[in-house]
Design a protein around this motif. Structure first.
Motif, PDB file in Angstrom:
ATOM      1  N   ASP A 121      12.185  -4.187   3.267  1.00 50.96           N
ATOM      2  CA  ASP A 121      11.147  -4.838   2.460  1.00 50.96           C
ATOM      3  C   ASP A 121      10.615  -3.896   1.380  1.00 50.96           C
ATOM      4  O   ASP A 121      10.346  -4.315   0.249  1.00 50.96           O
ATOM      5  CB  ASP A 121       9.995  -5.313   3.355  1.00 50.96           C
ATOM      6  N   LEU A 122      10.442  -2.623   1.743  1.00 51.24           N
ATOM      7  CA  LEU A 122       9.924  -1.641   0.778  1.00 51.24           C
ATOM      8  C   LEU A 122      10.854  -1.537  -0.432  1.00 51.24           C
ATOM      9  O   LEU A 122      10.418  -1.637  -1.588  1.00 51.24           O
ATOM     10  CB  LEU A 122       9.800  -0.276   1.453  1.00 51.24           C
ATOM     11  N   GLU A 158       0.827  -1.214   0.000  1.00 51.73           N
ATOM     12  CA  GLU A 158       0.000   0.000   0.000  1.00 51.73           C
ATOM     13  C   GLU A 158       0.863   1.266   0.000  1.00 51.73           C
ATOM     14  O   GLU A 158       0.489   2.272  -0.612  1.00 51.73           O
ATOM     15  CB  GLU A 158      -0.949  -0.020   1.202  1.00 51.73           C
ATOM     16  N   VAL A 159       2.001   1.221   0.687  1.00 48.36           N
ATOM     17  CA  VAL A 159       2.907   2.367   0.650  1.00 48.36           C
ATOM     18  C   VAL A 159       3.432   2.585  -0.770  1.00 48.36           C
ATOM     19  O   VAL A 159       3.450   3.708  -1.287  1.00 48.36           O
ATOM     20  CB  VAL A 159       4.085   2.178   1.628  1.00 48.36           C
ATOM     21  N   PRO A 169      13.400  12.258  -8.925  1.00 46.21           N
ATOM     22  CA  PRO A 169      13.508  11.117  -8.019  1.00 46.21           C
ATOM     23  C   PRO A 169      12.631  11.309  -6.786  1.00 46.21           C
ATOM     24  O   PRO A 169      12.500  12.429  -6.269  1.00 46.21           O
ATOM     25  CB  PRO A 169      14.988  11.086  -7.643  1.00 46.21           C
ATOM     26  N   LEU A 170      12.048  10.223  -6.303  1.00 50.34           N
ATOM     27  CA  LEU A 170      11.148  10.256  -5.151  1.00 50.34           C
ATOM     28  C   LEU A 170      11.727   9.398  -4.031  1.00 50.34           C
ATOM     29  O   LEU A 170      12.193   8.280  -4.265  1.00 50.34           O
ATOM     30  CB  LEU A 170       9.773   9.723  -5.542  1.00 50.34           C
ATOM     31  N   LEU A 171      11.678   9.916  -2.805  1.00 48.01           N
ATOM     32  CA  LEU A 171      12.099   9.166  -1.627  1.00 48.01           C
ATOM     33  C   LEU A 171      10.944   9.072  -0.652  1.00 48.01           C
ATOM     34  O   LEU A 171      10.096   9.969  -0.568  1.00 48.01           O
ATOM     35  CB  LEU A 171      13.300   9.828  -0.944  1.00 48.01           C
ATOM     36  N   TYR A 172      10.921   7.978   0.111  1.00 51.00           N
ATOM     37  CA  TYR A 172       9.876   7.767   1.115  1.00 51.00           C
ATOM     38  C   TYR A 172      10.339   8.330   2.449  1.00 51.00           C
ATOM     39  O   TYR A 172      11.483   8.125   2.868  1.00 51.00           O
ATOM     40  CB  TYR A 172       9.581   6.280   1.248  1.00 51.00           C
ATOM     41  N   TYR A 173       9.439   9.018   3.135  1.00 53.82           N
ATOM     42  CA  TYR A 173       9.742   9.598   4.442  1.00 53.82           C
ATOM     43  C   TYR A 173       9.279   8.632   5.528  1.00 53.82           C
ATOM     44  O   TYR A 173       8.090   8.553   5.843  1.00 53.82           O
ATOM     45  CB  TYR A 173       9.038  10.944   4.567  1.00 53.82           C
TER      46      TYR A 173
END
Length: 335
Positions: free
Chosen positions: A178-179, A144-145, A160-164
């Motif tokens: 895992d992500l 889902e993330v 570019p995209l990074l997850y917070y």
């Protein structure tokens, strides 16, 4: 399709056995220390953007070469879409004269606004985008993330995209290993470039920096530690970048820790880390993270970023005075 997306789509080749072979460069190549900048407000709570050019010069003169805009330290979630866009535009303009690398946090808003902010950041040609998960309809798992991030990334096809990852605030506590592993193995998320890892689970962090790497080498994802108190441990385990609020105020400690880690000087690194940790404890003894750090920024540096914005509350004069006395005792502040 952008050139960065072309490179990412070349990430994976299938061998005759069906195994995945790494053929990927980093999408986002910044390394070192990045300051999550405060958003300057005037006494009446309005934006005070006039100070930002001087703020940018101050950071570069201090040896900091990247900024995170509209993050937790920047109170982005307490700002309107228009305010966040304006601040992004000014920092991007400042970067032209300072050379600062600009990362913009777009999450923490209703999804249509997140998409709008991502598209705006893309048009501004910022260096990267950082995104929180949805804070109300919280994702329950890695899948889902990733779905959420891909929808945001679709609005910013050139960036570019990074997850917070900041579970203390979001209560979304997934494995970043895992992500990134799912993104890497599937090849379906070509612009996902890494994560800001604001957590002290360095086991997950050490694994995350190696996702997609050959044997024990670092992988193609960019991982930024977001915990000032755990810098040395993270650098020792393979991180080479960090985003820390104290880099705005006392950057010499972060720089010393990174330098010591690069030289395998862990005795020197431990000393600098402990000095930084003591300073942080002294600052936050008087109030919450952002109100305390913003107060210190105002009296310890030449840049006055003003008060915090509601619902945060500024420190009282008595608490600021007590903080100054404690920092004098530590030798952080001079008479």
């Amino acid at each position: 399709m952008s050139s960065s997306e072309d490179k990412a789509r070349e990430t994976f080749d299938k061998s005759c056995s069906g195994d995945i072979i790494l053929a990927m460069e980093k999408l986002y190549k910044f390394e070192g220390l990045m300051a999550p900048v405060f958003t300057p407000f005037s006494a009446d709570g309005q934006l005070n953007t006039k100070i930002i050019p001087a703020y940018g010069k101050y950071l570069t003169d201090s040896g900091i070469h990247g900024v995170l805009v509209n993050g937790t330290t920047g109170e982005g979630m307490s700002m309107s879409v228009e305010e966040r866009q304006k601040v992004t535009e000014i920092w991007k303009d400042v970067s032209k004269s300072t050379g600062l690398n600009v990362m913009v946090q777009v999450g923490g808003a209703p999804f249509p606004d997140v998409v709008k902010l991502a598209a705006h950041a893309d048009r501004c040609q910022v260096d990267s985008i950082l995104c929180l998960p949805d804070l109300y309809n919280k994702p329950k798992n890695v899948a889902e993330v990733l779905e959420y991030l891909q929808q945001v990334s679709n609005a910013a096809p050139n960036t570019p995209l990074l997850y917070y990852h900041i579970p203390a605030f979001t209560n979304v506590n997934i494995s970043i290993t895992d992500l990134l592993s799912e993104a890497h193995n599937s090849g379906n998320f070509p612009r996902l470039a890494g994560a800001k890892f604001t957590h002290i689970n360095l086991e997950d962090g050490a694994s995350s920096v190696r996702v997609g790497g050959k044997e024990n080498s670092l992988g193609p994802f960019s991982l930024f530690l977001g915990s000032d108190e755990a810098l040395l441990g993270a650098f020792a385990l393979g991180f080479n970048s960090a985003i820390g609020t104290t880099f705005n105020i006392i950057p010499e400690f972060g720089k010393s820790i990174l330098s010591a880690a690069k030289k395998n000087d862990f005795t020197g690194g431990q000393k600098a880390q402990w000095e930084l940790t003591k300073a942080i404890r002294t600052m936050t003894k008087q109030g919450g993270w952002v109100p305390a750090m913003k107060a210190v920024m105002n009296f310890l540096t030449p840049i006055d970023v003003g008060p915090v914005r509601f619902p945060l509350k500024p420190l009282s004069k008595d608490k600021v005075f007590a903080m100054k006395e404690d920092l004098l005792q530590l030798g952080i502040m001079k008479k």
